[in-house]
Design a protein around this motif. Structure first.
Motif, PDB file in Angstrom:
ATOM      1  N   ARG A  51       8.877  11.911  -1.408  1.00  0.00           N
ATOM      2  CA  ARG A  51       9.505  10.593  -1.305  1.00  0.00           C
ATOM      3  C   ARG A  51       9.186   9.728  -2.513  1.00  0.00           C
ATOM      4  N   ILE A  52       7.964   9.817  -3.026  1.00  0.00           N
ATOM      5  CA  ILE A  52       7.620   9.059  -4.238  1.00  0.00           C
ATOM      6  C   ILE A  52       8.410   9.610  -5.428  1.00  0.00           C
ATOM      7  N   LEU A  53       8.536  10.930  -5.508  1.00  0.00           N
ATOM      8  CA  LEU A  53       9.366  11.525  -6.560  1.00  0.00           C
ATOM      9  C   LEU A  53      10.812  11.054  -6.432  1.00  0.00           C
ATOM     10  N   GLN A  54      11.288  10.946  -5.208  1.00  0.00           N
ATOM     11  CA  GLN A  54      12.626  10.416  -4.972  1.00  0.00           C
ATOM     12  C   GLN A  54      12.722   8.972  -5.459  1.00  0.00           C
ATOM     13  N   GLN A  55      11.685   8.187  -5.216  1.00  0.00           N
ATOM     14  CA  GLN A  55      11.680   6.784  -5.636  1.00  0.00           C
ATOM     15  C   GLN A  55      11.876   6.652  -7.138  1.00  0.00           C
ATOM     16  N   VAL A  56      11.284   7.562  -7.918  1.00  0.00           N
ATOM     17  CA  VAL A  56      11.416   7.476  -9.378  1.00  0.00           C
ATOM     18  C   VAL A  56      12.562   8.338  -9.898  1.00  0.00           C
ATOM     19  N   GLY A  57      13.375   8.857  -8.982  1.00  0.00           N
ATOM     20  CA  GLY A  57      14.572   9.583  -9.390  1.00  0.00           C
ATOM     21  C   GLY A  57      14.342  10.985  -9.890  1.00  0.00           C
ATOM     22  N   LEU A  58      13.238  11.622  -9.461  1.00  0.00           N
ATOM     23  CA  LEU A  58      12.910  12.955  -9.985  1.00  0.00           C
ATOM     24  C   LEU A  58      12.825  14.024  -8.905  1.00  0.00           C
ATOM     25  N   ALA A  59      13.082  13.684  -7.654  1.00  0.00           N
ATOM     26  CA  ALA A  59      12.952  14.681  -6.584  1.00  0.00           C
ATOM     27  C   ALA A  59      13.893  15.859  -6.797  1.00  0.00           C
ATOM     28  N   VAL A 109       8.224  17.703 -15.713  1.00  0.00           N
ATOM     29  CA  VAL A 109       9.285  16.864 -15.146  1.00  0.00           C
ATOM     30  C   VAL A 109       8.879  15.391 -15.202  1.00  0.00           C
ATOM     31  N   LEU A 110       7.631  15.092 -14.827  1.00  0.00           N
ATOM     32  CA  LEU A 110       7.174  13.703 -14.843  1.00  0.00           C
ATOM     33  C   LEU A 110       7.150  13.137 -16.263  1.00  0.00           C
ATOM     34  N   ARG A 111       6.722  13.936 -17.227  1.00  0.00           N
ATOM     35  CA  ARG A 111       6.705  13.449 -18.607  1.00  0.00           C
ATOM     36  C   ARG A 111       8.114  13.258 -19.143  1.00  0.00           C
ATOM     37  N   ASP A 112       9.018  14.192 -18.819  1.00  0.00           N
ATOM     38  CA  ASP A 112      10.403  14.017 -19.231  1.00  0.00           C
ATOM     39  C   ASP A 112      10.975  12.735 -18.638  1.00  0.00           C
ATOM     40  N   GLY A 113      10.560  12.424 -17.397  1.00  0.00           N
ATOM     41  CA  GLY A 113      11.037  11.207 -16.763  1.00  0.00           C
ATOM     42  C   GLY A 113      10.658   9.958 -17.539  1.00  0.00           C
ATOM     43  N   LEU A 114       9.532   9.981 -18.218  1.00  0.00           N
ATOM     44  CA  LEU A 114       9.098   8.814 -18.990  1.00  0.00           C
ATOM     45  C   LEU A 114      10.034   8.513 -20.152  1.00  0.00           C
ATOM     46  N   THR A 115      10.716   9.529 -20.668  1.00  0.00           N
ATOM     47  CA  THR A 115      11.601   9.319 -21.818  1.00  0.00           C
ATOM     48  C   THR A 115      12.837   8.506 -21.451  1.00  0.00           C
ATOM     49  N   ARG A 116      13.130   8.355 -20.156  1.00  0.00           N
ATOM     50  CA  ARG A 116      14.296   7.571 -19.722  1.00  0.00           C
ATOM     51  C   ARG A 116      14.040   6.081 -19.792  1.00  0.00           C
ATOM     52  N   LEU A 117      12.777   5.682 -19.895  1.00  0.00           N
ATOM     53  CA  LEU A 117      12.368   4.313 -19.611  1.00  0.00           C
ATOM     54  C   LEU A 117      12.080   3.552 -20.892  1.00  0.00           C
ATOM     55  N   ASP A 118      12.886   2.544 -21.170  1.00  0.00           N
ATOM     56  CA  ASP A 118      12.749   1.788 -22.417  1.00  0.00           C
ATOM     57  C   ASP A 118      11.435   1.033 -22.496  1.00  0.00           C
TER      58      ASP A 118
END
Length: 507
Positions: A51-59, A109-118
């Motif tokens: 659910r937390i992964l879902q919250q940040v759009g990575l589930a 996956v979590l590190r790749d997610g950081l690249t989306r965030l300005d």
């Protein structure tokens, strides 16, 4: 000046960065390692973590790389089951109860997610050499790969830098020993064939040598073997010893050993998780024996709780009360689960054959009577203390149903309703509360009755939740924990105003 510095870009630090970036906090995430640690460590997370992964759009990015875990079986000294955990197929939180994963994949996956965030800056290969606190900010001195020193400043610092945390030692925070310390050999391997039941873990409570088998995702498998008195890590890590230990299940000619290392399974917790503007999370704050698979889960729950409160304080919430509530809510939860893990470990690690027989008899009798000692496999205990109202259901994760509008199905609760304060009410009670939710601009979800112009759900799990707690109204926080629940519209209105004061940026 930044809002937040995060030291450590493992899964806990990377999740903190994802949560902070989504909340609009300007953030820098620092790590001395230039890339993802390429060996597996944690192997399990549960529906709350998905659910937390879902919250940040990575589930959805993580889902193809996990294995659904459906059963855990404990075998006694006679090799017969003494305790079996089967998880139901229903999904009250929107996801399967338990998952097995490969940590390097999750970290990537979590590190790749950081690249989306300005608003998030990631600096890898840099080492923190000093932490200094001032009245209104924290400064971290870092050394880059070329030896050059520089400083970064932020309003707050999260130490997510692991068991040997530099942040913890810089803040002068001690670790308290929970009096459990056992060495185990952990063997991760890759094998083309399935070994044992693919969705079941096995714990062998054999006094001759306690051991565990866990099926990871894909070709990944894990075994853990307790060291016996007199055995050394060097001896246990020899290839021929590993071959003999694995022989009952698999031959060395059909596997590739990924890792074989001796670890100490222990219970440790920091004396405090906050010193001024510096916070600890994950293994920097607490370490647990792995028998319930909750170590990583603890850390991800930590940063969800903390980052949400940092964002609320930035938006004008009562900062001292919010930030004090981080440890007040998380520490009792972690301590309780560590206690469960230690109790499970003490049962598993029995080496005396006569005592093992007594344990087996006691647990089998408890299984028949329904009195088995509680673990997280029977469900997660609620959070307590802190900001929670103390009413029935407070501190529990609220279910995640499917949500509809007047036109039909919209999607899962967490995808439809933003991570903000939300009121859920039985359909017939909606008119009693609608004026307040409209005034404050917060979502209102009706249960069982579409009404007019409302989001609603007909999911049975939500109706059962209300029945169980004797409530018509639930006040759900941005992190999807229940602030409070009540049958009274007047009490609900008072709770709504209180929780919106705590989380002003979420309305």
């Amino acid at each position: 000046m930044l809002d937040l510095l995060v030291l450590g870009c493992g899964p806990v630090g990377a999740m903190a960065g994802n949560l902070a970036g989504q909340a609009g906090l300007t953030t820098a995430v620092l790590d001395r390692a230039p890339g993802v640690f390429d060996l597996p460590r944690a192997i399990h997370f549960d529906a709350h973590i998905m659910r937390i992964l879902q919250q940040v759009g990575l589930a959805r990015e993580v889902l193809p790389a996990v294995r659904v875990w459906k059963r855990s079986t404990f075998y006694g000294a006679d090799a017969e089951p003494i305790r079996v955990h089967d998880w139901p197929s229903d999904k009250p939180y929107g996801w399967d109860a338990h998952y097995l994963f490969y940590q390097p994949t999750l970290e990537a996956v979590l590190r790749d997610g950081l690249t989306r965030l300005d608003d998030v800056d990631v600096q890898l290969g840099v080492e923190a050499v000093a932490v200094d606190q001032l009245d209104d900010h924290v400064t971290v001195t870092i050394r880059d790969p070329g030896g050059e020193l520089s400083t970064l400043s932020a309003r707050y610092l999260i130490g997510a830098d692991g068991a040997s945390s530099f942040v913890r030692s810089s803040a002068g925070i001690r670790l308290l020993d929970g009096d459990f310390d056992e060495p185990w050999l952990v063997v991760d391997l890759s094998c083309a064939r399935e070994i044992g039941r693919p969705d079941e873990s096995e714990m062998f409570c054999d006094p001759a040598r306690p051991a565990t088998r866990v099926p990871g995702p894909g070709r990944h498998h894990r075994w853990e073997f307790m060291l016996l008195p007199g055995e050394t890590p060097e001896e246990m890590q020899r290839p021929e010893r590993i071959r003999d230990l694995l022989a009952p299940w698999v031959g060395m000619d059909e596997v590739e050993i990924i890792r074989a290392s001796v670890y100490r399974f222990h219970s440790l917790i920091a004396e405090t998780w906050r010193r001024g503007r510096v916070f600890l999370a994950g293994d920097a704050a607490h370490q647990t024996p792995p028998f319930l698979g909750q170590g990583l889960c603890h850390g991800l729950r930590d940063v969800q709780n903390l980052v949400g409160k940092l964002a609320a304080a930035r938006a004008g919430g009562p900062s001292q009360q919010l930030l004090d509530s981080y440890e007040a809510e998380r520490r009792p939860h972690v301590e309780r689960i560590i206690g469960m893990a230690v109790a499970a470990g003490l049962e598993i690690c029995v080496l005396d054959p006569a005592e093992a027989k007594k344990r087996d008899r006691r647990l089998r009798q408890a299984a028949q009577s329904g009195d088995l000692p509680r673990t997280t496999f029977q469900g997660m205990p609620p959070l307590t203390g802190g900001l929670f109202d103390g009413t029935p259901g407070a501190g529990e994760q609220f279910p995640q149903p499917s949500v509809l509008d007047g036109q039909g199905w919209l999607g899962m609760f967490d995808d439809v309703v933003p991570p903000q304060v939300v009121v859920v009410a039985r359909g017939a009670a909606v008119p009693e509360i609608r004026a307040v939710t409209d005034q404050l601009g917060i979502p209102l979800v009706a249960v069982g009755d579409p009404g007019t112009g409302h989001l609603f759900t007909v999911d049975q799990s939500v109706s059962e939740w209300f029945d169980r707690h004797g409530a018509r109204f639930a006040l759900v926080r941005p992190d999807r924990y229940v602030h409070g629940a009540t049958d009274s519209a007047d009490a609900a209105k008072a709770m709504i105003r209180v929780v919106c004061e705590y989380f002003p940026g979420s309305r």
